[in-house]
Design a protein around this motif. Structure first.
Motif, short mmCIF file in Angstrom:
data_model
loop_
_atom_site.label_atom_id
_atom_site.label_comp_id
_atom_site.label_asym_id
_atom_site.label_seq_id
_atom_site.Cartn_x
_atom_site.Cartn_y
_atom_site.Cartn_z
N ASN A 60 0.83 -1.21 0.00
CA ASN A 60 0.00 0.00 0.00
C ASN A 60 0.87 1.26 0.00
OD1 ASN A 60 -2.36 -1.63 0.33
ND2 ASN A 60 -1.91 -1.78 2.52
N ASN A 61 0.35 2.32 -0.58
CA ASN A 61 1.04 3.61 -0.62
C ASN A 61 2.42 3.51 -1.26
OD1 ASN A 61 -0.67 5.73 0.74
ND2 ASN A 61 -0.70 4.16 2.32
N VAL A 62 2.50 2.74 -2.31
CA VAL A 62 3.75 2.56 -3.05
C VAL A 62 3.74 3.43 -4.30
CG1 VAL A 62 5.15 0.93 -4.38
CG2 VAL A 62 4.15 0.24 -2.19
N ASN A 63 4.85 4.09 -4.56
CA ASN A 63 5.00 4.89 -5.78
C ASN A 63 6.07 4.24 -6.66
OD1 ASN A 63 3.60 7.86 -5.50
ND2 ASN A 63 4.05 6.92 -3.54
N VAL A 64 5.70 3.92 -7.90
CA VAL A 64 6.64 3.36 -8.87
C VAL A 64 6.73 4.37 -10.02
CG1 VAL A 64 7.24 1.41 -10.35
CG2 VAL A 64 5.96 1.02 -8.23
N SER A 65 7.90 4.98 -10.18
CA SER A 65 8.07 6.05 -11.17
C SER A 65 8.25 5.48 -12.57
CB SER A 65 9.27 6.92 -10.79
OG SER A 65 9.07 7.50 -9.51
N PHE A 66 8.19 6.38 -13.56
CA PHE A 66 8.11 5.96 -14.96
C PHE A 66 9.32 5.14 -15.41
CE2 PHE A 66 10.36 10.01 -15.21
CZ PHE A 66 11.32 9.79 -16.18
N ALA B 108 7.05 2.22 0.02
CA ALA B 108 8.30 2.26 -0.74
C ALA B 108 8.15 3.16 -1.95
CB ALA B 108 8.71 0.85 -1.17
N TRP B 109 9.27 3.65 -2.45
CA TRP B 109 9.29 4.51 -3.63
C TRP B 109 10.37 3.98 -4.58
CZ3 TRP B 109 11.43 10.21 -3.62
CH2 TRP B 109 11.32 10.75 -4.90
N ILE B 110 9.93 3.60 -5.78
CA ILE B 110 10.85 3.10 -6.81
C ILE B 110 11.07 4.24 -7.81
CG2 ILE B 110 11.32 1.29 -8.49
CD1 ILE B 110 10.85 0.31 -5.60
#
Length: 209
Positions: free
Chosen positions: A100-106, A135-137
């Motif tokens: 949950n609340n994970v950001n995966v960038s382009f 987490a943030w990718i």
């Protein structure tokens, strides 16, 4: 009797090239037609009902996501309040599981299967990729098979992650290594749902949510 008939039917299907062609067609449509449709609700409906992808509440999936998997399943599960940005590669063969609340960038690549370069037969090997909550990718990062990205961890843009990332660590480089630590007091809830293939969204609605 019905059970035996079902087994025989399944065995016959698996010997038919038509079955595999139809399975491939699902992926072709997903990646070349559905992924380019500007209406997110249509994209999500196809991913859920046809591809079997689990998508949580208030999660945004951008256009041009690329899904892969086996003929029988696409093992991709995404939690609540996530942002999966454009041109992401999600490898559902061994599995991709996002919290949950994970950001995966382009243009990030989450790869769950590859080949053993030391095997004379070049056999496929792999294991699920797990991205834990908050987490943030970063953009153009690559996560290799079997990696667990810990809770609140950050993977810097362009990193190649070959081993699991501890909770709240910041990793970067090729291969990725720990370069910092993140604040553990994270309270945000990701709320980002832009219009079409843009980064424009209703900011007043997001602030009030």
């Amino acid at each position: 009797m019905a059970g035996k008939l079902k087994i025989r039917l399944k065995q016959a299907l698996l010997k038919s090239s038509i079955y595999f062609m139809l399975a491939a067609a699902k992926y072709y449509i997903a990646n070349n037609i559905i992924a380019k449709m500007p209406i997110e609700s249509v994209r999500k409906a196809y991913y859920r009902r046809i591809m079997g992808v689990s998508i949580g509440n208030d999660t945004h999936l951008s256009m041009r996501i690329f899904l892969t998997g086996y003929h029988s399943r696409c093992q991709v599960a995404i939690g609540d309040n996530c942002v999966i940005n454009r041109d992401i590669y999600l490898d559902g063969r061994a599995g991709v599981y996002i919290g949950n609340n994970v950001n995966v960038s382009f243009q990030a690549c989450l790869l769950s299967l590859h080949h053993d370069h030391n095997d004379p037969n070049f056999s496929a090997i792999g294991a699920p990729v797990v991205i834990q909550d908050h987490a943030w990718i970063g953009a153009r990062a690559m996560i290799l098979p079997g990696v667990v990205v810990g809770e609140g961890a950050v993977v810097a843009a362009g990193a190649v992650v070959t081993r699991s990332v501890p909770d709240y660590a910041v990793v970067g480089g090729v291969p990725a290594r720990v370069i910092g630590q993140r604040n553990r007091d994270l309270t945000y809830v990701t709320n980002f749902s832009p219009f079409f293939d843009t980064d424009i969204f209703d900011e007043s609605h997001a602030k009030s949510s």
